[in-house]
Design a protein around this motif. Structure first.
Motif, PDB file in Angstrom:
ATOM      1  N   LEU A   1     -22.428  41.714 -13.379  1.00 37.59           N
ATOM      2  CA  LEU A   1     -21.364  42.711 -13.373  1.00 37.59           C
ATOM      3  C   LEU A   1     -20.369  42.451 -14.500  1.00 37.59           C
ATOM      4  O   LEU A   1     -19.965  43.374 -15.214  1.00 37.59           O
ATOM      5  N   LEU A   2     -20.002  41.206 -14.701  1.00 35.25           N
ATOM      6  CA  LEU A   2     -19.069  40.873 -15.770  1.00 35.25           C
ATOM      7  C   LEU A   2     -19.673  41.138 -17.143  1.00 35.25           C
ATOM      8  O   LEU A   2     -19.011  41.678 -18.027  1.00 35.25           O
TER       9      LEU A   2
ATOM     10  N   PRO B   1     -18.185  45.367 -21.821  1.00 34.18           N
ATOM     11  CA  PRO B   1     -18.176  46.545 -22.694  1.00 34.18           C
ATOM     12  C   PRO B   1     -16.937  47.428 -22.502  1.00 34.18           C
ATOM     13  O   PRO B   1     -16.407  47.978 -23.468  1.00 34.18           O
ATOM     14  N   THR B   2     -16.457  47.528 -21.270  1.00 34.33           N
ATOM     15  CA  THR B   2     -15.256  48.320 -21.016  1.00 34.33           C
ATOM     16  C   THR B   2     -14.051  47.694 -21.693  1.00 34.33           C
ATOM     17  O   THR B   2     -13.240  48.387 -22.309  1.00 34.33           O
TER      18      THR B   2
ATOM     19  N   GLY C   1     -12.531  46.035 -30.589  1.00 32.24           N
ATOM     20  CA  GLY C   1     -13.111  45.056 -31.489  1.00 32.24           C
ATOM     21  C   GLY C   1     -12.285  43.826 -31.770  1.00 32.24           C
ATOM     22  O   GLY C   1     -12.612  43.059 -32.662  1.00 32.24           O
ATOM     23  N   VAL C   2     -11.218  43.568 -31.060  1.00 29.82           N
ATOM     24  CA  VAL C   2     -10.418  42.371 -31.263  1.00 29.82           C
ATOM     25  C   VAL C   2     -11.180  41.177 -30.700  1.00 29.82           C
ATOM     26  O   VAL C   2     -11.673  41.231 -29.579  1.00 29.82           O
ATOM     27  N   ASP C   3     -11.290  40.107 -31.492  1.00 29.55           N
ATOM     28  CA  ASP C   3     -12.008  38.905 -31.056  1.00 29.55           C
ATOM     29  C   ASP C   3     -11.058  38.020 -30.262  1.00 29.55           C
ATOM     30  O   ASP C   3     -10.069  37.529 -30.799  1.00 29.55           O
ATOM     31  N   LEU C   4     -11.344  37.815 -28.986  1.00 23.15           N
ATOM     32  CA  LEU C   4     -10.488  37.015 -28.122  1.00 23.15           C
ATOM     33  C   LEU C   4     -10.920  35.553 -28.046  1.00 23.15           C
ATOM     34  O   LEU C   4     -10.331  34.781 -27.317  1.00 23.15           O
ATOM     35  N   ALA C   5     -11.926  35.161 -28.830  1.00 23.94           N
ATOM     36  CA  ALA C   5     -12.433  33.788 -28.763  1.00 23.94           C
ATOM     37  C   ALA C   5     -11.396  32.785 -29.251  1.00 23.94           C
ATOM     38  O   ALA C   5     -11.338  31.661 -28.765  1.00 23.94           O
TER      39      ALA C   5
END
Length: 63
Positions: free
Chosen positions: A23-24, A30-31, A38-42
């Motif tokens: 589910l995740l 994708p939501t 497109g912001v990279d949260l890594a």
């Protein structure tokens, strides 16, 4: 009887973990990507307390 209940609990726990990870990965990720465009949260982090030593995340206030 106790052994059977434990076996069922392990199977249900494993199935729940699989459903949650699916589910995740397939619904929420994708939501989230659509909303943050497109912001990279890594590399995102939050400094909770300023460190005493220099390190990779040290924020110097004495410059």
């Amino acid at each position: 009887m106790k052994g059977n209940v434990l076996d069922i609990a392990i199977v249900v726990g494993g199935a729940f973990a699989s459903i949650t990870s699916s589910l995740l990965a397939n619904v929420f990720a994708p939501t989230k990507g659509l909303f943050i465009s497109g912001v990279d949260l890594a590399d995102l982090f939050l400094v909770l307390k300023i460190g005493v030593q220099d390190g990779p995340y040290f924020i110097s206030t004495c410059q």
